[in-house]
Enzyme design. Structure first.
Site, mmCIF file in Angstrom:
data_model
loop_
_atom_site.group_PDB
_atom_site.id
_atom_site.type_symbol
_atom_site.label_atom_id
_atom_site.label_comp_id
_atom_site.label_asym_id
_atom_site.label_seq_id
_atom_site.Cartn_x
_atom_site.Cartn_y
_atom_site.Cartn_z
ATOM 1 N N THR A 11 10.221 1.491 6.885
ATOM 2 C CA THR A 11 9.731 2.843 6.622
ATOM 3 C C THR A 11 8.743 3.292 7.694
ATOM 4 O O THR A 11 8.911 4.354 8.305
ATOM 5 C CB THR A 11 9.046 2.871 5.227
ATOM 6 O OG1 THR A 11 9.960 2.331 4.288
ATOM 7 C CG2 THR A 11 8.664 4.270 4.829
ATOM 8 N N LYS A 100 -2.576 -4.133 6.981
ATOM 9 C CA LYS A 100 -3.947 -4.387 6.492
ATOM 10 C C LYS A 100 -4.185 -5.846 6.117
ATOM 11 O O LYS A 100 -5.293 -6.357 6.231
ATOM 12 C CB LYS A 100 -4.270 -3.489 5.303
ATOM 13 C CG LYS A 100 -3.335 -3.623 4.123
ATOM 14 C CD LYS A 100 -2.542 -2.370 3.922
ATOM 15 C CE LYS A 100 -1.405 -2.577 2.957
ATOM 16 N NZ LYS A 100 -0.616 -1.416 2.716
ATOM 17 N N GLU A 124 -5.836 1.862 12.920
ATOM 18 C CA GLU A 124 -6.159 3.075 12.157
ATOM 19 C C GLU A 124 -5.332 3.193 10.874
ATOM 20 O O GLU A 124 -5.836 3.626 9.835
ATOM 21 C CB GLU A 124 -5.934 4.313 13.045
ATOM 22 C CG GLU A 124 -6.304 5.629 12.409
ATOM 23 C CD GLU A 124 -7.760 5.694 11.965
ATOM 24 O OE1 GLU A 124 -8.630 5.742 12.826
ATOM 25 O OE2 GLU A 124 -8.013 5.689 10.743
ATOM 26 N N VAL A 127 -5.950 1.364 6.846
ATOM 27 C CA VAL A 127 -6.743 1.866 5.711
ATOM 28 C C VAL A 127 -6.542 3.372 5.593
ATOM 29 O O VAL A 127 -6.673 4.097 6.581
ATOM 30 C CB VAL A 127 -8.252 1.575 5.891
ATOM 31 C CG1 VAL A 127 -9.045 2.076 4.679
ATOM 32 C CG2 VAL A 127 -8.504 0.093 6.110
ATOM 33 N N ILE A 131 -5.180 9.060 7.004
ATOM 34 C CA ILE A 131 -6.556 9.580 7.087
ATOM 35 C C ILE A 131 -7.291 8.909 8.244
ATOM 36 O O ILE A 131 -7.347 7.677 8.295
ATOM 37 C CB ILE A 131 -7.368 9.278 5.804
ATOM 38 C CG1 ILE A 131 -6.621 9.714 4.550
ATOM 39 C CG2 ILE A 131 -8.753 9.899 5.864
ATOM 40 C CD1 ILE A 131 -7.299 9.270 3.256
ATOM 41 N N GLY A 182 10.359 5.487 -6.880
ATOM 42 C CA GLY A 182 10.125 4.897 -5.558
ATOM 43 C C GLY A 182 8.689 5.015 -5.079
ATOM 44 O O GLY A 182 8.382 4.704 -3.933
ATOM 45 N N LYS A 200 -8.417 -3.445 2.110
ATOM 46 C CA LYS A 200 -8.886 -2.235 2.809
ATOM 47 C C LYS A 200 -10.410 -2.131 2.768
ATOM 48 O O LYS A 200 -11.034 -1.786 3.778
ATOM 49 C CB LYS A 200 -8.219 -1.004 2.189
ATOM 50 C CG LYS A 200 -6.709 -0.962 2.474
ATOM 51 C CD LYS A 200 -6.014 0.083 1.638
ATOM 52 C CE LYS A 200 -4.536 0.180 1.958
ATOM 53 N NZ LYS A 200 -3.809 1.025 0.989
HETATM 54 N N1 HSE Z 1 0.876 0.317 -1.307
HETATM 55 C C1 HSE Z 1 -0.098 1.061 -0.584
HETATM 56 C C2 HSE Z 1 -0.639 2.190 -1.448
HETATM 57 C C3 HSE Z 1 0.520 1.591 0.678
HETATM 58 O O1 HSE Z 1 -0.050 2.446 -2.515
HETATM 59 O O2 HSE Z 1 -1.647 2.801 -1.118
HETATM 60 C C4 HSE Z 1 -0.463 2.065 1.706
HETATM 61 O O3 HSE Z 1 -1.304 1.053 2.163
#
Ligand code: HSE
Length: 403
Positions: A11, A100, A124, A127, A131, A182, A200
């Site tokens: 993705t 991460k 970047e 986290v 953003i 999804g 994070k």
């Molecule tokens: N699984 C993570 C979330 C994806 O739902 O925020 C992004 O790090």
């Protein structure tokens, strides 16, 4: 021309290629160079894909090609991704990542390796998805002593909690719906148990402290025990429930960090962050509060952050960008010794016991709920609260920290 390789055509990987292609003019202008995706590493074949001819299955093709100067590691995991990142950095190739787990586990080592090889390890996208938060902490808030960071750092859990609040539905029901659409992974453990948010906040805390905060030592609780009934009592009190990753610098060497659901006033700046959105609230000693808000997950927002790192690498070819994240470990404060107020939901027959256990608190009632009641305790030590709850046993149905 600057040649880029993308490790992982999932993705985020396909998003990286799409952002570079679709925003070619602007990305090239801001890089002051033409970016060219030369290779895409994946074990799979992609017949008919417009970038089919760039697919390679052997990482050495990329590592041995001196023309490749930037690698995007968007494979995830800490096995092959760790090895490939180290090998690329050792060869002086900058690495940009959304991984991460790897950044939280090996960040200082990989940053040191990048520095030693005059290249960069940028993260970047690790986290807050799209953003900008790593660059603001590292390069914008450089006149600040950062005192605290609190964030809604996981899109899946924020989506689930927002839906529970809106629809009055229970966790399991909303999780299933999120999986069917999804939005949530088939194996949602890393998200719903708070591990993703933990990694994070460990990354953000490390940047705040300039030293390493070990994610494995951060007290972490997920959202699986939050119920529709808790949202009813929250609403009655003008509150909502959010999964927070929070971190507070207690000294230069000690941090208080945790991940847990918190009941917060609807007036709290993070209360309006709903659905898959993320936000990070940063307190600096000169600036005061600032907040960074946006899409914390998803193909193009995450890819946009990865490509912003590619642009930064292109601008700093042969030069290491300063990043203060030392290997030295920061001490984590004992959460059990900290003080706060708590929300409890208890069986109706335990009202006198709850009031006796937590004198001076506040009873919350909701029309039509006769079998239980809500209660806000006064401010007390976590360990005292836990001991009292243990004594009350099954009478305590839910407990959530107040912030
Ligand atoms: N699984 C993570 C979330 C994806 O739902 O925020 C992004 O790090």
């Amino acid at each position: 021309m600057i040649n880029v390789a993308v490790l992982g055509y999932g993705t985020v990987g396909s998003g990286v290629v799409e952002v570079i292609e679709q925003n070619k003019a602007i990305v090239n202008k801001k890089s002051a160079a033409e970016l060219n995706v030369k290779y895409i590493l994946d074990l799979r074949e992609f017949p008919g894909d417009p970038y089919e001819d760039k697919i390679v299955h052997d990482v050495n093709v990329i590592l041995e090609d001196e023309e490749v100067s930037i690698v995007c590691e968007v494979m995830g995991g800490v096995g092959a991704a760790y090895q490939f990142t180290k090998q690329a950095l050792e060869k002086g190739k900058s690495v940009c990542t959304s991984n991460k787990e790897l950044v939280a586990k090996h960040g200082p080592e990989l940053l040191e390796l990048a520095k030693a090889n005059n290249c960069n390890y940028l993260f970047e996208a690790s986290v807050g998805g799209g953003i900008p938060i790593i660059r603001p902490l590292n390069a914008s808030l450089t006149a600040e002593k950062i005192e605290a960071i609190t964030g809604i750092l996981n899109g899946t859990t924020n989506y689930i909690l927002s839906k529970m609040e809106k629809e009055g539905a229970d966790f399991a029901e909303v999780l299933k719906e999120a999986q069917d659409k999804g939005y949530a992974e088939r194996n949602p453990e890393a998200d719903v148990e708070g591990h993703d948010a933990c990694r994070k906040i460990a990354i953000l805390s490390s940047l705040m402290m300039g030293k390493n905060v070990d994610s494995e030592k951060i007290v972490t609780e997920g959202i699986t025990k939050v119920t529709a009934a808790d949202f009813m009592y929250a609403k009655a009190a003008g509150c909502t429930i959010k999964l927070f990753g929070m971190s507070k610098a207690l000294s230069d060497d000690e941090v208080l960090a945790m991940v847990a659901p918190f009941m917060i006033s609807k007036e709290h700046p993070l209360a309006m962050v709903n659905d898959v959105f993320n936000a990070v609230f940063v307190t600096g000693n000169m600036l005061g509060d600032s907040m960074y808000y946006g899409r914390g997950a998803g193909k193009l927002p995450t890819a946009s952050a990865v490509v912003s790192d590619v642009v930064d690498c292109a601008r700093h070819q042969g030069k290491s960008i300063l990043c203060f994240w030392d290997k030295e470990e920061v001490k984590l404060a004992d959460v059990a010794e900290t003080e706060k107020a708590f929300y409890v939901r208890a069986t109706a027959d335990a009202k006198a016991e709850i009031e006796a256990a937590f004198p001076g608190g506040k009873v919350l009632t909701v029309e039509d709920r006769s079998k239980d009641f809500g209660y806000f305790t006064p401010v007390m030590k976590e360990k005292d609260f836990a001991a009292k709850c243990e004594k009350l046993g099954d009478k305590v149905l839910s407990k959530i920290r107040l912030a």
